[in-house]
Design a protein around this motif. Structure first.
Motif, PDB file in Angstrom:
ATOM      1  N   ARG A   8      61.706 -86.735 -17.919  1.00 18.89           N
ATOM      2  CA  ARG A   8      61.994 -85.942 -16.720  1.00 18.89           C
ATOM      3  C   ARG A   8      61.440 -84.525 -16.865  1.00 18.89           C
ATOM      4  O   ARG A   8      60.842 -83.977 -15.932  1.00 18.89           O
ATOM      5  CB  ARG A   8      63.488 -85.906 -16.449  1.00 18.89           C
ATOM      6  CG  ARG A   8      63.846 -85.104 -15.216  1.00 18.89           C
ATOM      7  CD  ARG A   8      65.349 -85.094 -14.977  1.00 18.89           C
ATOM      8  NE  ARG A   8      65.692 -84.236 -13.891  1.00 18.89           N
ATOM      9  CZ  ARG A   8      65.842 -84.618 -12.633  1.00 18.89           C
ATOM     10  NH1 ARG A   8      65.694 -85.885 -12.311  1.00 18.89           N
ATOM     11  NH2 ARG A   8      66.155 -83.749 -11.701  1.00 18.89           N
ATOM     12  N   GLN A   9      61.631 -83.929 -18.039  1.00 14.62           N
ATOM     13  CA  GLN A   9      61.124 -82.585 -18.287  1.00 14.62           C
ATOM     14  C   GLN A   9      59.604 -82.543 -18.133  1.00 14.62           C
ATOM     15  O   GLN A   9      59.057 -81.638 -17.487  1.00 14.62           O
ATOM     16  CB  GLN A   9      61.514 -82.116 -19.686  1.00 14.62           C
ATOM     17  CG  GLN A   9      61.012 -80.721 -20.006  1.00 14.62           C
ATOM     18  CD  GLN A   9      61.240 -80.335 -21.448  1.00 14.62           C
ATOM     19  OE1 GLN A   9      61.122 -81.164 -22.351  1.00 14.62           O
ATOM     20  NE2 GLN A   9      61.577 -79.087 -21.672  1.00 14.62           N
ATOM     21  N   GLU A  12      58.612 -82.783 -14.472  1.00 18.39           N
ATOM     22  CA  GLU A  12      58.879 -81.520 -13.777  1.00 18.39           C
ATOM     23  C   GLU A  12      57.848 -80.450 -14.147  1.00 18.39           C
ATOM     24  O   GLU A  12      57.387 -79.700 -13.282  1.00 18.39           O
ATOM     25  CB  GLU A  12      60.291 -81.033 -14.094  1.00 18.39           C
ATOM     26  CG  GLU A  12      61.360 -81.874 -13.435  1.00 18.39           C
ATOM     27  CD  GLU A  12      62.772 -81.503 -13.872  1.00 18.39           C
ATOM     28  OE1 GLU A  12      62.930 -80.719 -14.843  1.00 18.39           O
ATOM     29  OE2 GLU A  12      63.712 -82.006 -13.243  1.00 18.39           O
ATOM     30  N   GLY A  15      54.735 -81.082 -12.363  1.00 21.24           N
ATOM     31  CA  GLY A  15      54.903 -80.663 -10.972  1.00 21.24           C
ATOM     32  C   GLY A  15      54.687 -79.173 -10.802  1.00 21.24           C
ATOM     33  O   GLY A  15      54.124 -78.721  -9.795  1.00 21.24           O
ATOM     34  N   LYS A  19      52.173 -77.394  -8.398  1.00 22.32           N
ATOM     35  CA  LYS A  19      52.735 -76.441  -7.440  1.00 22.32           C
ATOM     36  C   LYS A  19      52.001 -75.098  -7.507  1.00 22.32           C
ATOM     37  O   LYS A  19      51.795 -74.441  -6.495  1.00 22.32           O
ATOM     38  CB  LYS A  19      54.220 -76.248  -7.709  1.00 22.32           C
ATOM     39  CG  LYS A  19      54.942 -75.345  -6.753  1.00 22.32           C
ATOM     40  CD  LYS A  19      56.388 -75.202  -7.215  1.00 22.32           C
ATOM     41  CE  LYS A  19      57.331 -75.021  -6.104  1.00 22.32           C
ATOM     42  NZ  LYS A  19      57.688 -76.147  -5.314  1.00 22.32           N
TER      43      LYS A  19
END
Length: 69
Positions: A8-9, A12, A15, A19
């Protein structure tokens, strides 16, 4: 850190790279993206660390705020 949390880290963090626009701005050139990150890490190892962190924290907070609007 458990495997699921680590996955998950990493997702993210990827992302955040997207971004920030680094994928598009570099044409998805991963060597360039890594070079940018290595350069940032090098700066964090200098006496400029606190100044850089404060600047980047403000810019990041502004970017998150813009997304919420």
């Amino acid at each position: 850190m458990k495997r699921r949390e680590r996955t998950r880290q990493l997702i993210e963090l990827g992302g955040l790279v997207a971004k920030a626009g680094l994928v598009d701005l570099t044409g998805d050139d991963r060597a360039v993206i890594l070079g940018i990150l290595v350069e940032a890490a090098a700066r964090l190892r200098t006496a400029e660390r606190e100044t850089a962190l404060a600047l980047w924290r403000r810019r990041g907070a502004r970017a998150f705020a813009e997304d919420r609007e």
